[in-house]
Design a protein around this motif. Structure first.
Motif, PDB file in Angstrom:
ATOM      1  N   GLY A 181       0.901  -1.135  -0.022  1.00  0.00           N
ATOM      2  CA  GLY A 181      -0.082  -0.174  -0.119  1.00  0.00           C
ATOM      3  C   GLY A 181       0.798   1.430  -0.112  1.00  0.00           C
ATOM      4  O   GLY A 181       0.295   2.514   0.280  1.00  0.00           O
ATOM      5  N   ALA A 182       2.184   1.221  -0.390  1.00  0.00           N
ATOM      6  CA  ALA A 182       2.937   2.311  -0.440  1.00  0.00           C
ATOM      7  C   ALA A 182       2.613   3.248  -1.493  1.00  0.00           C
ATOM      8  O   ALA A 182       2.023   2.756  -2.397  1.00  0.00           O
ATOM      9  N   PRO A 183       2.897   4.548  -1.423  1.00  0.00           N
ATOM     10  CA  PRO A 183       2.241   5.545  -2.317  1.00  0.00           C
ATOM     11  C   PRO A 183       3.305   5.494  -3.630  1.00  0.00           C
ATOM     12  O   PRO A 183       4.206   6.618  -3.634  1.00  0.00           O
ATOM     13  N   VAL A 184       3.419   4.740  -4.442  1.00  0.00           N
ATOM     14  CA  VAL A 184       4.451   4.526  -5.284  1.00  0.00           C
ATOM     15  C   VAL A 184       3.894   5.289  -6.613  1.00  0.00           C
ATOM     16  O   VAL A 184       2.757   4.850  -7.159  1.00  0.00           O
ATOM     17  N   ASP A 185       4.392   6.195  -7.252  1.00  0.00           N
ATOM     18  CA  ASP A 185       4.456   6.957  -8.418  1.00  0.00           C
ATOM     19  C   ASP A 185       5.072   6.118  -9.806  1.00  0.00           C
ATOM     20  O   ASP A 185       4.135   5.585 -10.504  1.00  0.00           O
ATOM     21  N   LEU A 186       6.230   6.209  -9.661  1.00  0.00           N
ATOM     22  CA  LEU A 186       6.902   5.436 -10.728  1.00  0.00           C
ATOM     23  C   LEU A 186       7.959   4.328 -10.297  1.00  0.00           C
ATOM     24  O   LEU A 186       8.293   4.181  -9.065  1.00  0.00           O
ATOM     25  N   VAL A 187       7.982   3.388 -11.044  1.00  0.00           N
ATOM     26  CA  VAL A 187       8.759   2.073 -10.872  1.00  0.00           C
ATOM     27  C   VAL A 187      10.044   2.441 -11.641  1.00  0.00           C
ATOM     28  O   VAL A 187      10.187   2.647 -12.888  1.00  0.00           O
ATOM     29  N   PHE A 188      11.262   2.322 -10.756  1.00  0.00           N
ATOM     30  CA  PHE A 188      12.489   2.431 -11.311  1.00  0.00           C
ATOM     31  C   PHE A 188      13.253   1.105 -11.473  1.00  0.00           C
ATOM     32  O   PHE A 188      13.254   0.191 -10.733  1.00  0.00           O
ATOM     33  N   GLN A 189      14.070   0.936 -12.681  1.00  0.00           N
ATOM     34  CA  GLN A 189      14.993  -0.106 -12.738  1.00  0.00           C
ATOM     35  C   GLN A 189      16.173   0.486 -13.741  1.00  0.00           C
ATOM     36  O   GLN A 189      15.893   1.002 -14.554  1.00  0.00           O
ATOM     37  N   SER A 190      17.361  -0.091 -13.510  1.00  0.00           N
ATOM     38  CA  SER A 190      18.467  -0.138 -14.374  1.00  0.00           C
ATOM     39  C   SER A 190      18.208  -1.172 -15.429  1.00  0.00           C
ATOM     40  O   SER A 190      17.842  -2.199 -14.827  1.00  0.00           O
ATOM     41  N   ILE A 191      18.533  -0.963 -16.562  1.00  0.00           N
ATOM     42  CA  ILE A 191      18.263  -1.863 -17.633  1.00  0.00           C
ATOM     43  C   ILE A 191      19.586  -2.104 -18.583  1.00  0.00           C
ATOM     44  O   ILE A 191      20.149  -1.032 -18.591  1.00  0.00           O
ATOM     45  N   GLY A 192      19.672  -3.105 -19.157  1.00  0.00           N
ATOM     46  CA  GLY A 192      20.818  -3.492 -20.147  1.00  0.00           C
ATOM     47  C   GLY A 192      20.183  -3.918 -21.599  1.00  0.00           C
ATOM     48  O   GLY A 192      19.155  -4.111 -21.603  1.00  0.00           O
ATOM     49  N   GLY A 193      21.063  -3.964 -22.408  1.00  0.00           N
ATOM     50  CA  GLY A 193      20.709  -4.232 -23.839  1.00  0.00           C
ATOM     51  C   GLY A 193      21.071  -5.850 -24.216  1.00  0.00           C
ATOM     52  O   GLY A 193      20.978  -6.275 -25.378  1.00  0.00           O
ATOM     53  N   THR A 194      21.320  -6.535 -23.224  1.00  0.00           N
ATOM     54  CA  THR A 194      21.407  -8.058 -23.426  1.00  0.00           C
ATOM     55  C   THR A 194      20.846  -8.736 -22.165  1.00  0.00           C
ATOM     56  O   THR A 194      20.504  -8.361 -20.899  1.00  0.00           O
ATOM     57  N   GLU A 195      20.213 -10.092 -22.456  1.00  0.00           N
ATOM     58  CA  GLU A 195      19.697 -10.845 -21.626  1.00  0.00           C
ATOM     59  C   GLU A 195      20.514 -11.094 -20.254  1.00  0.00           C
ATOM     60  O   GLU A 195      20.071 -10.901 -19.022  1.00  0.00           O
ATOM     61  N   GLY A 196      21.924 -11.446 -20.313  1.00  0.00           N
ATOM     62  CA  GLY A 196      22.867 -11.407 -19.356  1.00  0.00           C
ATOM     63  C   GLY A 196      23.139 -10.204 -18.544  1.00  0.00           C
ATOM     64  O   GLY A 196      23.192 -10.323 -17.237  1.00  0.00           O
ATOM     65  N   THR A 197      22.976  -9.128 -19.108  1.00  0.00           N
ATOM     66  CA  THR A 197      23.057  -7.963 -18.556  1.00  0.00           C
ATOM     67  C   THR A 197      22.020  -7.804 -17.616  1.00  0.00           C
ATOM     68  O   THR A 197      22.150  -7.250 -16.280  1.00  0.00           O
TER      69      THR A 197
END
Length: 470
Positions: A240-256
């Motif tokens: 129930g936390a007031p979350v606006d945006l979901v953050f994540q670091s991402i890369g360009g390969t499945e392994g990353t």
């Protein structure tokens, strides 16, 4: 089937083993590709590779994947989502022809939008390798991409900022002081986003509630984000936390992405969880992604693909989830990947160009680490160039020095410089709020008002007293 490429230049014949090898050899010099052992061995080989790449039909990128389809879910995403009908309008072009088409005065933004779903990240990365910095700027400026949550990001003539009030101990008074300081500079319309020093669910939830209290109490048309791992955010939503945006670091390969502890299905779960809250007022773009050249190499998951092409592939991941914000943390990983100011500037312009061409609301953390051969003047140069290119947003940090993450980036007053010098404004909804709170006397010149709204001046006084007392 792997295609080999060759070109005779004078008496010498140059061989490129694969499409990935050709792309790597054609890339402007950077330390990460040298470290990986895949960059051009000389300036001559780089130019020959670029000439070979210029003559390469765009259809080659449909026939050959730089990472095999069966080995990588990002490749599968790119190929399975490719729109062959949109691609048909440019299918007859070579990479060099496509560069010229993009630069043509007769190619309007609407034409780029029409073919966008027919592009692959590799096509876009290849095209950028043939461009001067001015080409990257001119075309990116044509590519307007907007997104929305509580305000609208990416409109022409606008430059938004992420207000980044990080604190080395997550002290609430210190964070609040940085937030109010940034808002007084007109910063924070992209997001008020905290990198938590203590990255656990309980602390992240406390920070989310604090940010929400500030935004709701002062009716600020912006969004908040605690930049924790996506699994923490999913749990916070369930609690129930007031979350606006979901953050994540991402890369360009499945392994990353495995190195980040994520996959595509996990990101989709997070997106749906955030959408279920329906917290946006003018839009429902709920994802925030960060990327950076060198992350695939750092994870040993680059498959002998150059770091800039890997970076462009990350934009296919981001695009899949309709984000509000994406930014490259361009110089954060260090000089092992981008050695000096020149390489950082080039990478920032490449990343912005590729992402905007693919249809992302792209920003840039214009930054460097203290052991890189760069300084704040290099960042000023990149900031100015990205402002001209209509970058969607930049960072705003007290004094440009992040005391928690220990790197140098752009400050609140740097954003004011860019807005003043280039005639740019904040997001329209945020601009209206600045007027309502009477923070600026003149929004054209960003002069502080001596008659700030009483609610605001009282808040500033309370924060000052609390910080002084601590």
């Amino acid at each position: 089937m792997t295609i080999s490429f060759r070109r005779q230049q004078g008496s010498r014949v140059y061989h490129f083993r694969s499409l990935a090898d050709l792309l790597a050899k054609a890339t402007p010099e950077r330390s990460g590709d040298v470290l990986a052992g895949i960059g051009a061995e000389s300036a001559t080989e780089r130019v020959v590779a670029q000439m070979t790449l210029a003559d390469l039909p765009l259809t080659t990128f449909i026939k050959e994947a730089v990472i095999p389809y069966e080995k990588d879910e990002i490749t599968r995403l790119i190929i399975d989502s490719h729109d062959i009908k949109a691609f048909s309008a440019i299918a007859h072009l070579t990479v060099g022809d496509f560069r010229n088409w993009l630069l043509s005065d007769t190619t309007e933004p609407a034409h780029i939008i029409a073919i966008r779903s027919g592009l692959t990240p590799e096509m876009v990365a290849a095209t950028s390798k043939l461009m001067r910095n001015q080409d990257l700027i001119l075309i990116a400026k044509k590519c307007q991409v907007t997104s929305a949550f509580r305000n609208t990001i990416g409109l022409s003539g606008r430059l938004s900022t992420r207000l980044q009030p990080n604190h080395p101990t997550d002290d609430f008074n210190g964070i609040a002081a940085s937030i109010f300081d940034g808002l007084m500079y007109g910063s924070g319309d992209a997001v008020i986003g905290i990198n938590p020093a203590t990255d656990n669910l309980a602390q992240c939830t406390h920070l989310l509630k604090m940010l929400d209290d500030i935004i709701q109490n002062y009716q600020i048309p912006t969004q908040s984000c605690v930049l924790t791992h996506v699994t923490n955010t999913i749990q916070a939503i369930e609690m129930g936390a007031p979350v606006d945006l979901v953050f994540q670091s991402i890369g360009g390969t499945e392994g990353t992405n495995q190195g980040f502890g994520i996959n595509l299905s996990m990101l989709e779960e997070a997106k749906q969880a955030a959408l279920s809250l329906k917290r946006g007022t003018v839009g429902q773009n709920v994802m925030y992604f960060e990327t950076g050249q060198g992350s695939a190499l750092s994870a040993n998951a680059f498959h002998n693909v150059d770091q800039q092409t890997c970076e462009a592939r990350a934009y296919a991941v981001a695009k899949q989830f309709d984000p509000l914000l994406v930014n490259t943390v361009v110089g954060f990983i260090g000089p092992e990947y981008l050695f000096d100011g020149k390489q950082i500037i080039r990478a920032g312009l490449e990343d912005h160009f590729c992402a905007k061409l693919l249809g992302l609301p792209m920003g840039c953390d214009i930054c460097y680490t203290n052991h890189a051969y760069a300084d704040q003047n290099d960042m000023d140069t990149l900031l100015t160039l990205l402002g001209v290119a209509e970058c969607s947003f930049i960072m705003g940090i007290p004094g440009s020095d992040d005391v928690m993450l220990n790197y140098q980036t752009t400050s609140y007053h740097d954003a004011l410089y860019a807005r003043k010098a280039l005639g740019l404004k904040p997001a329209p909804e945020f601009e209206a709020w600045l007027n309502t709170m009477n923070i600026f006397e003149d929004l054209e010149k960003f002069h502080l008002s001596p008659n700030i709204d009483s609610r605001w001046s009282k808040a500033l006084s309370n924060i000052t007293n609390e910080v002084s007392h601590d």
